[in-house]
Design a protein around this motif. Structure first.
Motif: not given
Ligand code: THG
Length: 290
Positions: A221-229, A187-192
Motif C-alpha cells: 500500500g506504500l509507494p516506492e516499496r523497494p526502498t521501504v523493504n 501503511g496501516s499501523d505505524s508500530k507494525a
C-alpha cells in the motif's frame, strides 16, 4: 543454531554466523495475474523463467506456492517442483495452506526442503508437523495461533515457544524450526514494523533460533516499496533475522551490503562478486529490452 537445507547437489546453511539467506518469493501467484494464468494453463515456461531469474540474482532457496483457485494444486505442485529441480540446484521452500499440497510437494522434492509453514494453531500443529517429521524436512513456524496474530513481542515469542515445544516433542530437531515473527504493513499501523523488530531481538535472546521474515509485506500500500523493504530488511538483519522470503533481484545488493557491514564478508568478497554479477545482469536486461 544451524538449519541445513539441501537440493540433490547443494547445501544451504542458515545461521547467524553465516551469510544471510534469501528465499526467492516470486513463485507465488498472490497478486500476480500472469503467474496465476500460467499455473492455470500449465504454462511451465514462465515458471521456469521465474526460477532461473531468481537463481541468477542470488536466491539461495526458492519459495514455491501454486495456490490458484480452481486448479489441481496437488498435481501442479509436483510438476513445478520437478521442473525447478531439473533447471536449478537450489533447495525449495514449499508454501501452501493445504496439507495435501504440502505432502505432494514434499514427496516430489529431493534433498531437504523447508516447509512454509506451520503456525501455533492446534489443527496446523497436528497436521503439518507429522509431515515435516516423516520427510526429515525443516519448517517455518509463524507466530500466530487460534487467537490470531498477537500484538506484543512477548506474546509472539510465547507462540514460537509453543511451536518449538510441539516440534521437538514430535522428534523434529530444534534447529529445523525457523521462526517467522510475521510482518504486517506499516501503511496501516505505524508500530507494525517495530513490533516485528522487537520480536526478532527477543527470539534471538531467548530461543536462539533461526528467524525468517517476509520483508516485502511491510510496504503493502506504500509507494516506492523497494526502498521501504530495503530499509526494513537491513533493520531485521541487525536485529537477528537469518533469512528472508524476498525478491533477490531487488534486495540482493542490500543483503550483501548488510553482511559486509556486520563482518560476515571477509575482504568484501561476496559484496564485490555480487556487484559484478548485478552489473552483468543489468547489461543483459538492457540489451534484451533493446
Ligand atoms: N512469511 C512466510 N511466508 C510468506 C510470507 C511471510 N509467504 C508470502 C509472503 N509473506 C512473502 N511473499 C511475497 C510475495 C510477493 C509479494 C510480497 C510477499 C509482493 N508481490 C507484489 C504485490 O503483490 O504487489 C507483486 C510484485 C511483482 O509482481 O513482482 O509484494 O511473511 N513464512
Amino acid at each position: 543454531m544451524h538449519t541445513i537445507l539441501k537440493s540433490v547437489t547443494k547445501e544451504i546453511t542458515i545461521g547467524i554466523d553465516h551469510p544471510f539467506v534469501m528465499i526467492g518469493e516470486k513463485i507465488n501467484p498472490t497478486g500476480r495475474k500472469k503467474l496465476a494464468a500460467a499455473l492455470a494453463e500449465g504454462n511451465l515456461d514462465y515458471i521456469l523463467q521465474l526460477a532461473l531469474d531468481q537463481a541468477a540474482w542470488g536466491a539461495d532457496v526458492l519459495d514455491v506456492n501454486v495456490g490458484v483457485p480452481g486448479i489441481d494444486e496437488v498435481s501442479v505442485v509436483k510438476k513445478v517442483v520437478e521442473l525447478i529441480a531439473s533447471a536449478t540446484d537450489l533447495p525449495l521452500c514449499l508454501d501452501s495452506a493445504n496439507t495435501d499440497v504440502l505432502a505432494a510437494g514434499l514427496a516430489a522434492a529431493k534433498g531437504k526442503p523447508l516447509v512454509n509453514s506451520v503456525s501455533g494453531e492446534t489443527k496446523k500443529l497436528e497436521t503439518v508437523l507429522p509431515l515435516v517429521k516423516d520427510r526429515g524436512a525443516a519448517v517455518i513456524g509463524l507466530t500466530m495461533d487460534d487467537n490470531g496474530i498477537p500484538r506484543t513481542p512477548e506474546e509472539r515469542v510465547a507462540v514460537a515457544e509453543k511451536i518449538l515445544e510441539h516440534a521437538v516433542r514430535k522428534g523434529i530437531p530444534a534447529e529445523d524450526v525457523v521462526i517467522d515473527p510475521l510482518v504486517l504493513t506499516v501503511g496501516s499501523d505505524s508500530k507494525a514494523a517495530l513490533v516485528t523488530l522487537l520480536t526478532i531481538e527477543l527470539l534471538r535472546k531467548s530461543l536462539g533460533v533461526n528467524i525468517n521474515v517476509g520483508a516485502s509485506n511491510v510496504s503493502f500500500g506504500l509507494p516506492e516499496r523497494p526502498t521501504v523493504n530495503a530499509a526494513f530488511l537491513t533493520l531485521c538483519i541487525q536485529a537477528g533475522a537469518t533469512c528472508a522470503i524476498t525478491d533477490s533481484a531487488k534486495l540482493g545488493q542490500t543483503v550483501r551490503a548488510a553482511d559486509l557491514l556486520l563482518g560476515r564478508d571477509a575482504n568484501s568478497m561476496r559484496y564485490l562478486k555480487y556487484f559484478r554479477l548485478a552489473e552483468k545482469l543489468r547489461e543483459a536486461e538492457a540489451t534484451e529490452a533493446g
